[in-house]
Scaffold this motif. Structure first.
Motif, mmCIF file in Angstrom:
data_model
loop_
_atom_site.group_PDB
_atom_site.id
_atom_site.type_symbol
_atom_site.label_atom_id
_atom_site.label_comp_id
_atom_site.label_asym_id
_atom_site.label_seq_id
_atom_site.Cartn_x
_atom_site.Cartn_y
_atom_site.Cartn_z
ATOM 1 N N ARG A 1 0.839 -1.207 0.000
ATOM 2 C CA ARG A 1 0.000 0.000 0.000
ATOM 3 C C ARG A 1 0.868 1.249 0.000
ATOM 4 N NH1 ARG A 1 -2.022 3.250 4.178
ATOM 5 N NH2 ARG A 1 -3.884 4.445 3.570
ATOM 6 N N PHE A 2 1.982 1.240 0.723
ATOM 7 C CA PHE A 2 2.868 2.407 0.750
ATOM 8 C C PHE A 2 3.327 2.747 -0.661
ATOM 9 C CE2 PHE A 2 7.086 4.331 0.865
ATOM 10 C CZ PHE A 2 6.889 5.388 1.739
ATOM 11 N N HIS A 3 3.768 1.731 -1.417
ATOM 12 C CA HIS A 3 4.316 1.971 -2.749
ATOM 13 C C HIS A 3 3.241 2.219 -3.796
ATOM 14 C CE1 HIS A 3 8.509 1.228 -1.786
ATOM 15 N NE2 HIS A 3 8.152 0.156 -1.095
ATOM 16 N N GLU A 4 2.071 1.589 -3.628
ATOM 17 C CA GLU A 4 1.046 1.656 -4.663
ATOM 18 C C GLU A 4 -0.010 2.735 -4.412
ATOM 19 O OE1 GLU A 4 -0.516 -2.275 -4.868
ATOM 20 O OE2 GLU A 4 1.427 -3.183 -5.372
ATOM 21 N N PRO B 1 2.340 7.332 -4.624
ATOM 22 C CA PRO B 1 1.858 7.980 -5.851
ATOM 23 C C PRO B 1 1.069 9.265 -5.632
ATOM 24 C CG PRO B 1 1.541 5.608 -5.983
ATOM 25 C CD PRO B 1 1.938 5.911 -4.570
ATOM 26 N N GLN B 2 0.670 9.562 -4.403
ATOM 27 C CA GLN B 2 0.012 10.836 -4.133
ATOM 28 C C GLN B 2 0.984 12.010 -4.284
ATOM 29 O OE1 GLN B 2 -2.045 10.766 -0.348
ATOM 30 N NE2 GLN B 2 -2.741 8.666 -0.686
ATOM 31 N N HIS B 3 2.289 11.722 -4.158
ATOM 32 C CA HIS B 3 3.299 12.778 -4.197
ATOM 33 C C HIS B 3 4.427 12.515 -5.181
ATOM 34 C CE1 HIS B 3 1.484 14.235 -0.433
ATOM 35 N NE2 HIS B 3 1.510 12.982 -0.017
ATOM 36 N N PHE B 4 4.564 11.251 -5.630
ATOM 37 C CA PHE B 4 5.720 10.865 -6.427
ATOM 38 C C PHE B 4 5.292 9.984 -7.602
ATOM 39 C CE2 PHE B 4 7.262 11.429 -2.088
ATOM 40 C CZ PHE B 4 8.428 12.165 -2.257
ATOM 41 N N ASN B 5 6.086 10.053 -8.674
ATOM 42 C CA ASN B 5 6.028 9.011 -9.699
ATOM 43 C C ASN B 5 6.786 7.813 -9.158
ATOM 44 O OD1 ASN B 5 4.764 10.494 -11.970
ATOM 45 N ND2 ASN B 5 6.594 11.780 -11.814
ATOM 46 N N CYS B 6 6.196 6.642 -9.208
ATOM 47 C CA CYS B 6 6.790 5.452 -8.602
ATOM 48 C C CYS B 6 6.814 4.337 -9.644
ATOM 49 C CB CYS B 6 5.983 5.037 -7.377
ATOM 50 S SG CYS B 6 6.740 3.751 -6.381
ATOM 51 N N TYR C 1 12.268 0.227 -6.661
ATOM 52 C CA TYR C 1 11.459 1.287 -7.246
ATOM 53 C C TYR C 1 12.335 2.501 -7.549
ATOM 54 C CZ TYR C 1 7.566 -1.386 -5.245
ATOM 55 O OH TYR C 1 6.685 -2.380 -4.905
ATOM 56 N N LYS C 2 12.101 3.087 -8.706
ATOM 57 C CA LYS C 2 12.739 4.346 -9.074
ATOM 58 C C LYS C 2 11.670 5.429 -8.998
ATOM 59 C CE LYS C 2 15.584 6.465 -12.699
ATOM 60 N NZ LYS C 2 16.196 6.262 -14.043
ATOM 61 N N ILE C 3 11.909 6.432 -8.183
ATOM 62 C CA ILE C 3 10.859 7.363 -7.768
ATOM 63 C C ILE C 3 11.310 8.799 -8.022
ATOM 64 C CG2 ILE C 3 9.526 8.158 -5.760
ATOM 65 C CD1 ILE C 3 10.198 5.262 -4.598
ATOM 66 N N ALA D 1 4.571 20.393 -8.694
ATOM 67 C CA ALA D 1 3.604 21.044 -7.809
ATOM 68 C C ALA D 1 2.243 21.156 -8.492
ATOM 69 C CB ALA D 1 4.119 22.424 -7.401
ATOM 70 N N THR D 2 2.244 21.412 -9.797
ATOM 71 C CA THR D 2 0.990 21.538 -10.542
ATOM 72 C C THR D 2 0.222 20.221 -10.538
ATOM 73 O OG1 THR D 2 1.982 23.182 -12.003
ATOM 74 C CG2 THR D 2 -0.032 22.091 -12.768
ATOM 75 N N THR D 3 0.933 19.123 -10.748
ATOM 76 C CA THR D 3 0.287 17.803 -10.757
ATOM 77 C C THR D 3 -0.266 17.463 -9.390
ATOM 78 O OG1 THR D 3 1.815 17.082 -12.489
ATOM 79 C CG2 THR D 3 0.636 15.367 -11.259
#
Length: 231
Positions: A190-193, A197-202, A216-218, A223-225
């Motif tokens: 859940r942390f990664h999925e 993703p609420q704050h990072f591309n994962c 994982y590469k993150i 800020a707009t997204t």
């Protein structure tokens, strides 16, 4: 007694009590990654808890660096939850300017492994600091090129603190490599999925199927997204 630097090369040093017990057991093990032979010591009986182990995720992350021929030259790097320091030490040997962090009682173990494995000519590119996620992370800068973490996603109660720390330390160009063993019961998936993703591309970039370990590469969302309710 080891002298440990504060963040930002302040020149200040604080004394660290080496071990809480007088004669901790020391176990040494050799590894080879990227052409570098590493002799990693672990201290048992010094109240180090998780930090006294070399976790499989750390070895998988080192193997990933070797597989991908990753070069940290000229990169400003910070490692969270360094433990024995094996990942951060390899990053130094691969050219990085690396700050290795953990709880204060683990710092002497890391310092010992740094002194054993990093040549004196390169040691100026390594620092060892205490960092408590979500508490003193604001003492650290926000312009790291790379953030590293291996098996640091293990206690769900700490996930908000880890997220807060990652958000502070990173900017949009920052690359974060997290290597995690997915365990039932700690919500690591859940942390990664869901949470990251609420704050990072994962992006899942490597998986060891039989060990259920993912790399994982993150990278940080713009800020707009992050502010767009439709995203």
């Amino acid at each position: 007694m080891t002298q440990v630097q504060h963040p930002e090369n302040s020149g200040n040093h604080v004394p660290i009590v080496e071990w809480l017990l007088p004669s901790p057991n020391i176990c040494e093990k050799k590894f080879e990654f990227c052409g570098h032979l590493l002799n990693i010591s672990r201290y048992f009986g010094g109240n180090l808890g998780f930090a006294a182990s070399i976790w499989e995720s750390a070895l998988v992350l080192c193997q990933y660096f070797e597989q991908e021929k990753i070069d940290f030259s000229g990169r400003k790097v910070i490692e969270l939850g360094s433990g024995t320091g094996i990942v951060g030490i390899l990053a130094v040997l691969l050219g990085g300017d690396v700050t290795m962090t953990d709880q204060e009682n683990a710092l002497s173990q890391i310092e010992h492994n740094v002194s054993t494995n990093i040549p004196s000519a390169s040691r100026h590119r390594s620092k060892v600091c205490a960092l408590s996620w979500g508490k003193d992370h604001m003492k650290f800068p926000t312009d790291y090129d790379v953030i590293l973490g291996s098996d640091i996603v293990y206690a769900s109660l700490a996930y908000p603190l880890l997220l807060k720390t990652l958000l502070h330390l990173s900017n949009e160009p920052t690359i974060i490599y997290l290597c995690s063993k997915l365990r039932e019961g700690n919500q690591s998936s859940r942390f990664h999925e869901k949470l990251l993703p609420q704050h990072f591309n994962c992006q899942l970039v490597h998986r060891v199927e039989d060990k259920d370990i993912n790399v994982y590469k993150i990278s940080k969302l713009s800020a707009t997204t992050r502010d767009d309710p439709l995203m």
